[in-house]
Design an enzyme around this catalytic site. Structure first.
Site, PDB file in Angstrom:
ATOM      1  N   PRO A 398      -2.972 -27.782  -0.199  1.00  0.00           N
ATOM      2  CA  PRO A 398      -3.233 -28.124  -1.601  1.00  0.00           C
ATOM      3  C   PRO A 398      -4.126 -29.350  -1.738  1.00  0.00           C
ATOM      4  O   PRO A 398      -4.314 -30.100  -0.778  1.00  0.00           O
ATOM      5  CB  PRO A 398      -1.831 -28.389  -2.165  1.00  0.00           C
ATOM      6  CG  PRO A 398      -1.000 -28.709  -0.976  1.00  0.00           C
ATOM      7  CD  PRO A 398      -1.557 -27.937   0.172  1.00  0.00           C
ATOM      8  N   PRO A 399      -4.682 -29.579  -2.929  1.00  0.00           N
ATOM      9  CA  PRO A 399      -5.571 -30.735  -3.125  1.00  0.00           C
ATOM     10  C   PRO A 399      -4.815 -32.056  -3.009  1.00  0.00           C
ATOM     11  O   PRO A 399      -3.630 -32.139  -3.325  1.00  0.00           O
ATOM     12  CB  PRO A 399      -6.107 -30.536  -4.556  1.00  0.00           C
ATOM     13  CG  PRO A 399      -5.806 -29.114  -4.901  1.00  0.00           C
ATOM     14  CD  PRO A 399      -4.596 -28.729  -4.129  1.00  0.00           C
ATOM     15  N   GLY A 400      -5.543 -33.082  -2.562  1.00  0.00           N
ATOM     16  CA  GLY A 400      -5.004 -34.433  -2.584  1.00  0.00           C
ATOM     17  C   GLY A 400      -4.094 -34.801  -1.441  1.00  0.00           C
ATOM     18  O   GLY A 400      -3.430 -35.836  -1.499  1.00  0.00           O
ATOM     19  N   VAL A 401      -4.044 -33.997  -0.379  1.00  0.00           N
ATOM     20  CA  VAL A 401      -3.129 -34.308   0.723  1.00  0.00           C
ATOM     21  C   VAL A 401      -3.835 -35.021   1.877  1.00  0.00           C
ATOM     22  O   VAL A 401      -3.218 -35.301   2.899  1.00  0.00           O
ATOM     23  CB  VAL A 401      -2.439 -33.027   1.243  1.00  0.00           C
ATOM     24  CG1 VAL A 401      -1.559 -32.438   0.173  1.00  0.00           C
ATOM     25  CG2 VAL A 401      -3.462 -31.998   1.722  1.00  0.00           C
ATOM     26  N   GLY A 402      -5.138 -35.301   1.742  1.00  0.00           N
ATOM     27  CA  GLY A 402      -5.840 -36.097   2.747  1.00  0.00           C
ATOM     28  C   GLY A 402      -6.607 -35.304   3.776  1.00  0.00           C
ATOM     29  O   GLY A 402      -6.880 -35.809   4.863  1.00  0.00           O
ATOM     30  N   LYS A 403      -7.002 -34.085   3.449  1.00  0.00           N
ATOM     31  CA  LYS A 403      -7.734 -33.258   4.428  1.00  0.00           C
ATOM     32  C   LYS A 403      -9.099 -33.872   4.744  1.00  0.00           C
ATOM     33  O   LYS A 403      -9.486 -33.981   5.898  1.00  0.00           O
ATOM     34  CB  LYS A 403      -7.915 -31.832   3.887  1.00  0.00           C
ATOM     35  CG  LYS A 403      -6.610 -31.110   3.597  1.00  0.00           C
ATOM     36  CD  LYS A 403      -6.833 -29.678   3.168  1.00  0.00           C
ATOM     37  CE  LYS A 403      -7.582 -29.576   1.838  1.00  0.00           C
ATOM     38  NZ  LYS A 403      -6.833 -30.138   0.711  1.00  0.00           N
ATOM     39  N   SER A 721      11.322 -14.792  -2.650  1.00  0.00           N
ATOM     40  CA  SER A 721      12.353 -15.672  -2.086  1.00  0.00           C
ATOM     41  C   SER A 721      13.614 -15.765  -2.934  1.00  0.00           C
ATOM     42  O   SER A 721      14.604 -16.347  -2.495  1.00  0.00           O
ATOM     43  CB  SER A 721      11.779 -17.071  -1.855  1.00  0.00           C
ATOM     44  OG  SER A 721      11.348 -17.637  -3.078  1.00  0.00           O
ATOM     45  N   LYS A 764      11.388 -26.797  -0.034  1.00  0.00           N
ATOM     46  CA  LYS A 764      12.577 -26.303  -0.739  1.00  0.00           C
ATOM     47  C   LYS A 764      13.813 -27.128  -0.377  1.00  0.00           C
ATOM     48  O   LYS A 764      14.632 -27.464  -1.243  1.00  0.00           O
ATOM     49  CB  LYS A 764      12.808 -24.831  -0.397  1.00  0.00           C
ATOM     50  CG  LYS A 764      11.767 -23.885  -0.981  1.00  0.00           C
ATOM     51  CD  LYS A 764      12.002 -22.456  -0.517  1.00  0.00           C
ATOM     52  CE  LYS A 764      10.962 -21.505  -1.108  1.00  0.00           C
ATOM     53  NZ  LYS A 764      11.160 -20.113  -0.639  1.00  0.00           N
TER      54      LYS A 764
END
EC number: 3.4.21.53
Length: 823
Positions: A398-403, A721, A764
Site C-alpha cells: 500500500p502507499p506510504g509504507v516506505g517502498k 475470510s 487482523k
C-alpha cells in the site's frame, strides 16, 4: 561610340566593393566598339612632359578601356572640372594602399595610362561619376605639384604589337575570347550581344586590355600586366590568370552542385553554411578544433568496447565536417556528447560491510525485515562472488509504507549512486528505449539518461510506480521494460537514440508498485516480488517516535527534545486521527502539532514539555476515526470476525437474526460483495444440511426467515475470510446459544465443511488485540503466519487452529443460551 553597361559581367569587375573612390558603389567596366586598327592615341600629341595626375583606389586603367569612376576627393573633383573645361587629357595611376588619403610619389605605382574624360555624370545621391577611356601608357617620373591637385612629369611608353601574320598570337587572342565567354557562362547566362561583341571584336589591343581590366584579381596583379609593354607577352600572362580564375569558377560551381540537393532556397544563411561545409571537405580543415580536442581527450580516458570506440570515431569525424552554425551541428554534438558522457564500464566500489548495511537499513526504516534480509543476502553473495548479476526486485504494498525511500537507504548501504524514475502515467515506449535520431528533438530514453546522470554503471535504480504504466498508439512501455528487467538480456540493452548496446547487468533495479494486478505477467516473472505490508499500530508508534517526531522538530525549528510525545499520545494519534497503511497521514498530523507549537514559541508563549492524549483536541481538533470494540456476547447470532483493509486490520461484527415467515428466505445487508454473499449462502446451506449435527430443529428452516447483517453499511465489504464467522453466527441464531466472550475468528469455508486459510493475518491479529480480544480461531494452515510475527505483538493472545467447521462451533459456542431466547 556605343556604350554598354553589362550587369551580368560582374565576375570580371574589380574584386567587389574595393573598387571605390571614397563612397563609391560597385564599379563595372564598359565594353566599347572600336575599329580594328584603332590604337587609341588620338590627341596624345597634345600631351606635354607635365600632366595632371588622378590617383585611383584599387583600380587599374588600361589603354582603350572605358572605366566608370566615382569621384570623392576634393582634389580629384577639382582636377576633373578643370580638365573638362580645358578639354585636356589626364594621367591615371593606381595607389599602392587603398587607405591613403593624400598620396605622394612613393604611394603610387609609377606606370599609368593617359586618359580622356568621356563623360561626367551627376548621380541622384549627389556623387559624381566620370567615364575615363585609356589612351597610352606612361611612366611617372616625379610629382611637380600637389595642390590644388597632383601634377607630374611623365614619359610616354610605347606598346610592342606582334606582326599581323603571327598565327600564334592569333590563336592566343582566340583562346582569350573563348575563355572569357566560358567564364561568363559558368556564372550566369550572358547577354547575346555581349558574346557577339567579344567574339567579333578584331582590335587585339582592345581585347587584351579589356580582359586585363576585367579579371577578378587585385590591383597589384593588374599593375604587373600594365607594366608589360610587349602585347604578346601581356596576352600570355593574361591567359595564365584567366585559366587560374576559370578553374576557381569551376570549383565554385562544383561546390554548388554538391550542395544543391541540401539547399533550402528560402534560407540564404543555410546555403552559405553548406558551401563552407563542402569547402572544408575539400581542404580537410576544421574550425572547431578545440571542442573536438576536448571530446577526443574524454574518449581517450574511456574504457569502452571496441565497437563503441569505432562508432564514436565515426560520429566525431562527421562532427568535424560540420560548421558550428549548421542546424545539424547541435544535433551531432549532442549525440557525440551523450556517447562520451556515459559511464562505460565505470563502477562504484561496493561496501561489503554487512553490519554497516544492516545499521543503515535499520536506522532509516523500522520493520520491513524481509526486504532487509534480501538486501543483506545479496550483499553477502557479492562479497563472495563479485561478478554476480544484480537482482531485480519489486517492492509492492500500500502507499506510504516506505517502498521508494527504502531504495535510497539500499543505495547508501551499498555505497552506490541512487537514481529514480517515476513511471506513473508513462505511455510512450520511446521514454524507455529513446527516440530515433531521425526525429527532431530526439534524445535518449530515461534509462540511459539516468545512467548518465548517475555517472556509474552500477547504481541503485528505482522504477517507481511500475504498476501505473499505461499504453496507447505510441507503444507499450511495459513491454520495453522486459528487456531492461531481464538479467539474460539487459547486458546488451539497445537504446534507439544511441543505437549502441549498453550493459545494464550490474544495475540494481528496484521497482515499486501498489497493485500487482495491473502489471503484465511477463514483467512480473522477471522480478523478485517482496511484499511491503502496511504497518501495524505498534510499528507506526515506533516509527513516529524514532523518525517522524525528530524530523518534524528539526523542520519546524524546535529544539531537539524540547517537547516529548509519549507512546500513548502517538497511539491515540494513530488510532483516532489517521486511517492508513503507511505513515504519511501520521507525519502530517505530527507536523500540524509542530506548527502550532512553533507559533507559540515565536509568540513567546509557553509550550508544554509533553503532549498528552487529552491535549490532542487543542492541536488536532475532534477525533476523526473511531475503532470498533468488542461488545460482549449477550445477543444470539452476533459474532466477531476479522477483516483486512488497505489501511490495516479491523474487527468485523456479523449479526444474524430470525423472523417468522414462510422460511427459505435469506436477506443480506451491509453493502456486501459477491464473495461475501456467497459465503453467507454457503453457510446457511451447510447448517441446513447438517442441522442434526448442530442440534437444530428442521422446522425452523421452514417457518423462520434469516437476515444476515454486517454493520457500517456505507463501507463496501467483500472477501471469503468471514466464512466461519457467518457459520458461527447462523448456528448461534438457530440454537440461541451464547458466543464465547472475547473471541474472534477468520477463515474461509467449503461446502464439505472444511476451513481454508486466508491472508492479512498479521494485521487482523493486531486489530483483535487492540479491540480487547483474548482468543482467536484460525485455520490450521495459518499457523505458519503467526510464527513470522514478533512475539511481543502476540502477548496475551490464545490461538485455536482448526480444520473443519465443527471444531469452530465447538470452540465458539457455549452450551448456555442467551437471555430471553426466541424458542
Amino acid at each position: 561610340m556605343n556604350v554598354y553597361m553589362k550587369e551580368k559581367t560582374r565576375v570580371f569587375c574589380q574584386n567587389s566593393f574595393d573598387d571605390l573612390d571614397d563612397n563609391i558603389g560597385i564599379v563595372m567596366p564598359i565594353l566599347t566598339e572600336c575599329d580594328v586598327d584603332e590604337d587609341f592615341t588620338e590627341g596624345i600629341e597634345k600631351v606635354g612632359d607635365t600632366i595632371p595626375i588622378l590617383p585611383l583606389r584599387n583600380m587599374v586603367l588600361f589603354p582603350g578601356v572605358a572605366l566608370p569612376v566615382i569621384i570623392g576627393r576634393p582634389k580629384s573633383m577639382r582636377l576633373i572640372k578643370e580638365a573638362v573645361h580645358k578639354k585636356s587629357l589626364i594621367g591615371v595611376v593606381c595607389q599602392k594602399e587603398m587607405g591613403t588619403e593624400d598620396p605622394i610619389l612613393e604611394d603610387l605605382y609609377t606606370t599609368g595610362v593617359i586618359a580622356d574624360i568621356v563623360r561626367v555624370l551627376e548621380m541622384p545621391d549627389g556623387s559624381t561619376t566620370v567615364i575615363l577611356q585609356g589612351k597610352k601608357r606612361f611612366e611617372l617620373n616625379e610629382l611637380t605639384e600637389t595642390d590644388p591637385y597632383l601634377s607630374g612629369k611623365i614619359t610616354v611608353l610605347e606598346d610592342t604589337k606582334p606582326d599581323k601574320t603571327d598565327r600564334e598570337f592569333e590563336a592566343l587572342i582566340s583562346t582569350i575570347k573563348d575563355l572569357t565567354i566560358k567564364m561568363l557562362g559558368a556564372v550566369a547566362e550572358p547577354p547575346r550581344d555581349l558574346i557577339f561583341s567579344i567574339k567579333n571584336n578584331k582590335n587585339v589591343l582592345y581585347v587584351v586590355n579589356f580582359s586585363c581590366s576585367n579579371i577578378p584579381s587585385g590591383s597589384a596583379e593588374k599593375q604587373q600586366l600594365l607594366l608589360i609593354g610587349d602585347l604578346k607577352e601581356r596576352a600570355y600572362r593574361l591567359l595564365f590568370i584567366l585559366n587560374r580564375e576559370y578553374q576557381l569558377v569551376e570549383l565554385k560551381a562544383s561546390i554548388q552542385m554538391k550542395t544543391h540537393e541540401d539547399i533550402n532556397q528560402q534560407q540564404k544563411e543555410y546555403f552559405l553554411q553548406q558551401q563552407i561545409k563542402t569547402i572544408q571537405e575539400e581542404l580537410g580543415g576544421n574550425i572547431n578544433e578545440l571542442e573536438i580536442k576536448e571530446l577526443r581527450e574524454k574518449a581517450s580516458r574511456k574504457k569502452w568496447p571496441a565497437e563503441v570506440a569505432q562508432v564514436f570515431e565515426k560520429e566525431l569525424r562527421k562532427l568535424e565536417r560540420l560548421h558550428p552554425q549548421s542546424p545539424d551541428y547541435s544535433v551531432q554534438t549532442q549525440y557525440v556528447q551523450n556517447i562520451v558522457n556515459l559511464p562505460w564500464n565505470e563502477y562504484s566500489k561496493d561496501n561489503f560491510n554487512l553490519s554497516h548495511a544492516q545499521k543503515v537499513l535499520d536506522r532509516d526504516h523500522y520493520g520491513l525485515e524481509k526486504v532487509k534480509e534480501r538486501i543483506i543476502e545479496h550483499l553477502a553473495v557479492l562479497k563472495l562472488k563479485g561478478d554476480m548479476k544484480s537482482p531485480i526486485i519489486c517492492l509492492y504494498g500500500p502507499p506510504g509504507v516506505g517502498k521508494t525511500s527504502l531504495g535510497r537507504s539500499i543505495a547508501e548501504a551499498l555505497r552506490r549512486k541512487y537514481v529514480r524514475v517515476s513511471l506513473g502515467g508513462l505511455h510512450d515506449e520511446a521514454e524507455i528505449r529513446g527516440h530515433r535520431r531521425t526525429y527532431i528533438g530526439a534524445m535518449c530514453g530515461r534509462i540511459i539518461q539516468n545512467i548518465q546522470k548517475a555517472g556509474t554503471s552500477n547504481p541503485v535504480f528505482i522504477l517507481d510506480e511500475i504498476d501505473k504504466i499505461t499504453n496507447d498508439f505510441k507503444g507499450d512501455p511495459a513491454s520495453a521494460l522486459l528487456e531492461v528487467l531481464d538479467p539474460e538480456q539487459n547486458n546488451a540493452f539497445h537504446d534507439n537514440y544511441l543505437d549502441i548496446d549498453y550493459d545494464l547487468s550490474k544495475v540494481m533495479f528496484i521497482a515499486t508498485a501498489n497493485n500487482l494486478n495491473t502489471i503484465s505477467q511477463p514483467l512480473l516473472d522477471r522480478m523478485e516480488l517482496i511484499e511491503v505490508s502496511g504497518y501495524i499500530m505498534e510499528e507506526k508508534v515506533e516509527i513516529a517516535a524514532k523518525h517522524l517526531v525528530p524530523k518534524q522538530m528539526d523542520v519546524h525549528g524546535l529544539k531537539k527534545g524540547s517537547v516529548k510525545f509519549p507512546k500513548k499520545t502517538l497511539q491515540v494519534i494513530v488510532e483516532a486521527y489517521t486511517r492508513e497503511s503507511g505513515v504519511r497521514e501520521l507525519d502530517k498530523k505530527i507536523a500540524k502539532i509542530m506548527r502550532k507549537l512553533a507559533r507559540k514559541v515565536a509568540s513567546d508563549e509557553p509550550i508544554p514539555t509533553s503532549i498528552k492524549p487529552e491535549d490532542l483536541y487543542e492541536y488536532l481538533g475532534a477525533v476523526e476515526y473511531s475503532r470498533d470494540k468488542y461488545q460482549g456476547n449477550d445477543y444470539a447470532g452476533v459474532v466477531t470476525g476479522l477483516a483486512w483493509t488497505a489501511v490495516g486490520g479491523e474487527i468485523l461484527f456479523v449479526e444474524s437474526s430470525l423472523s417468522k415467515g414462510k422460511g427459505s428466505k435469506l436477506t443480506l445487508t451491509g453493502n456486501l460483495g459477491d464473495v461475501m454473499k456467497e459465503s453467507a449462502m454457503l453457510a446457511l446451506e451447510y447448517i441446513h444440511a447438517h442441522a442434526a449435527q448442530f442440534n437444530i430443529n428442521e422446522e425452523l428452516f421452514e417457518n423462520w426467515n434469516v437476515h444476515v447483517h454486517v454493520p457500517e453499511g456505507a463501507i463496501p465489504k467483500d472477501g471469503p475470510s468471514a466464512g466461519i464467522t457467518m457459520v458461527t453466527s447462523l448456528v448461534s441464531a438457530f440454537t440461541q446459544r451464547k458466543v464465547k466472550k472475547n473471541l474472534a475468528m477468520t477463515g474461509e469455508i467449503t461446502l464439505r465443511g472444511k476451513v481454508l486459510p486466508v491472508g492479512g493475518i498479521k494485521e487482523k491479529i493486531l486489530a483483535a488485540k487492540r479491540a480487547g480480544i483474548k482468543e482467536l480461531i484460525l485455520c490450521k494452515e495459518n499457523e505458519k503466519d503467526i510464527n513470522e510475527i514478533k512475539p511481543e505483538y502476540l502477548k496475551g493472545l490464545v490461538f485455536h487452529y482448526v480444520s473443519d467447521i465443527q471444531q469452530v462451533v465447538d470452540l465458539a459456542l457455549l452450551r448456555e443460551k442467551v437471555d430471553n431466547p426466541l424458542f
